[in-house]
Design a protein around this motif. Sequence first.
Motif, PDB file in Angstrom:
ATOM      1  N   ASP A  89      25.749 -44.220  83.437  1.00 45.15           N
ATOM      2  CA  ASP A  89      24.663 -43.297  83.105  1.00 45.15           C
ATOM      3  C   ASP A  89      24.204 -42.516  84.341  1.00 45.15           C
ATOM      4  OD1 ASP A  89      22.986 -42.069  81.248  1.00 45.15           O
ATOM      5  OD2 ASP A  89      21.301 -43.364  81.769  1.00 45.15           O
ATOM      6  N   GLN A  90      25.178 -42.165  85.182  1.00 48.39           N
ATOM      7  CA  GLN A  90      24.851 -41.490  86.432  1.00 48.39           C
ATOM      8  C   GLN A  90      24.874 -39.970  86.280  1.00 48.39           C
ATOM      9  OE1 GLN A  90      27.896 -42.925  85.668  1.00 48.39           O
ATOM     10  NE2 GLN A  90      29.333 -42.651  87.373  1.00 48.39           N
ATOM     11  N   ASP A  91      24.331 -39.291  87.279  1.00 47.82           N
ATOM     12  CA  ASP A  91      24.402 -37.844  87.397  1.00 47.82           C
ATOM     13  C   ASP A  91      25.185 -37.504  88.666  1.00 47.82           C
ATOM     14  OD1 ASP A  91      22.760 -37.041  85.140  1.00 47.82           O
ATOM     15  OD2 ASP A  91      21.067 -37.866  86.265  1.00 47.82           O
ATOM     16  N   TYR A 117      28.304 -36.814  89.178  1.00 46.07           N
ATOM     17  CA  TYR A 117      29.616 -37.422  89.332  1.00 46.07           C
ATOM     18  C   TYR A 117      30.726 -36.361  89.282  1.00 46.07           C
ATOM     19  CZ  TYR A 117      29.109 -36.990  84.253  1.00 46.07           C
ATOM     20  OH  TYR A 117      28.863 -36.521  82.990  1.00 46.07           O
ATOM     21  N   GLY A 148      28.562 -40.238  92.063  1.00 50.78           N
ATOM     22  CA  GLY A 148      27.326 -39.807  91.418  1.00 50.78           C
ATOM     23  C   GLY A 148      26.142 -40.597  91.956  1.00 50.78           C
ATOM     24  N   HIS A 149      25.027 -40.489  91.259  1.00 53.68           N
ATOM     25  CA  HIS A 149      23.838 -41.226  91.670  1.00 53.68           C
ATOM     26  C   HIS A 149      23.043 -41.643  90.441  1.00 53.68           C
ATOM     27  CE1 HIS A 149      22.320 -37.096  91.197  1.00 53.68           C
ATOM     28  NE2 HIS A 149      21.174 -37.667  90.872  1.00 53.68           N
ATOM     29  N   THR A 150      22.289 -42.737  90.580  1.00 51.57           N
ATOM     30  CA  THR A 150      21.436 -43.228  89.504  1.00 51.57           C
ATOM     31  C   THR A 150      19.962 -43.184  89.887  1.00 51.57           C
ATOM     32  OG1 THR A 150      21.767 -45.490  90.300  1.00 51.57           O
ATOM     33  CG2 THR A 150      23.220 -44.717  88.539  1.00 51.57           C
ATOM     34  N   LEU A 165      26.591 -43.747  94.462  1.00 51.04           N
ATOM     35  CA  LEU A 165      27.604 -44.662  93.951  1.00 51.04           C
ATOM     36  C   LEU A 165      28.962 -44.441  94.609  1.00 51.04           C
ATOM     37  CD1 LEU A 165      26.745 -44.323  90.157  1.00 51.04           C
ATOM     38  CD2 LEU A 165      25.919 -46.068  91.752  1.00 51.04           C
ATOM     39  N   SER A 207      27.567 -38.189  95.983  1.00 49.69           N
ATOM     40  CA  SER A 207      27.175 -37.475  94.775  1.00 49.69           C
ATOM     41  C   SER A 207      27.377 -35.982  95.014  1.00 49.69           C
ATOM     42  CB  SER A 207      25.706 -37.755  94.440  1.00 49.69           C
ATOM     43  OG  SER A 207      25.322 -37.102  93.243  1.00 49.69           O
TER      44      SER A 207
END
Length: 210
Positions: free
Chosen positions: A23-25, A27, A41-43, A49, A73
């Motif tokens: 559920d990351q953005d 990516y 990406g990042h959460t 990540l 990211s």
Amino acid sequence: PNRILAIDVSSRRWRRLTTPPLDQDGYCMEWCGGRLYVAGGHTGPNAFLDSLHAFDETTGLWEDMPPMPHGCSAAASGVIGNQLFIAGGYTEFCALAFSATLQIYNTVTRAWRLAAPPPEFGPSACGVVLDGKLFVFGSECVVYDPQSDTWAEESVPWRAGFSTACAHEGRIVAFLGNGTAFARAADGTWSPYEITYGAGRYAVGSVLLG
């Protein structure tokens, strides 16, 4: 919701394919060897990540793959042969800490390696593969040649406002946020490219499945 969508070109109908595995953005998403790869990406504001996952469309499941050497990211990406390229990206949003890394994943051996570090090309970069080279568009245009493991800068006919780019029929087409576009010919020259969408509309990236 954070979704990945697919369109059937024949019926022109969209469907929900899946959701990002964590559920990351921010990516990278590329299609290679019959599977969809999502990297990094990042959460959260500082939760960057190093993950890599592969999606099997036939089963609808994600598989954990070996993590990247460096988490990031908003990187640029591309696929050349059986290799996934992850270039640059950021490791801190507050300071926009650029990650001067080129991480290459071999989808056959499932191993990562590092290659020549890229020059800083700014945020919201887009990777495009053409003629066996990785073109990265951001505040600058830089080109990676895997044969020589070198980066080179390339001049472009715009100074700001880049939105996205794609490869089409042996050319690169770059779209700007003001509704204009440019096409790069095989000899490296750029010329205006006629498009139909209006000023101020931004295009986004996509991948082809099947």
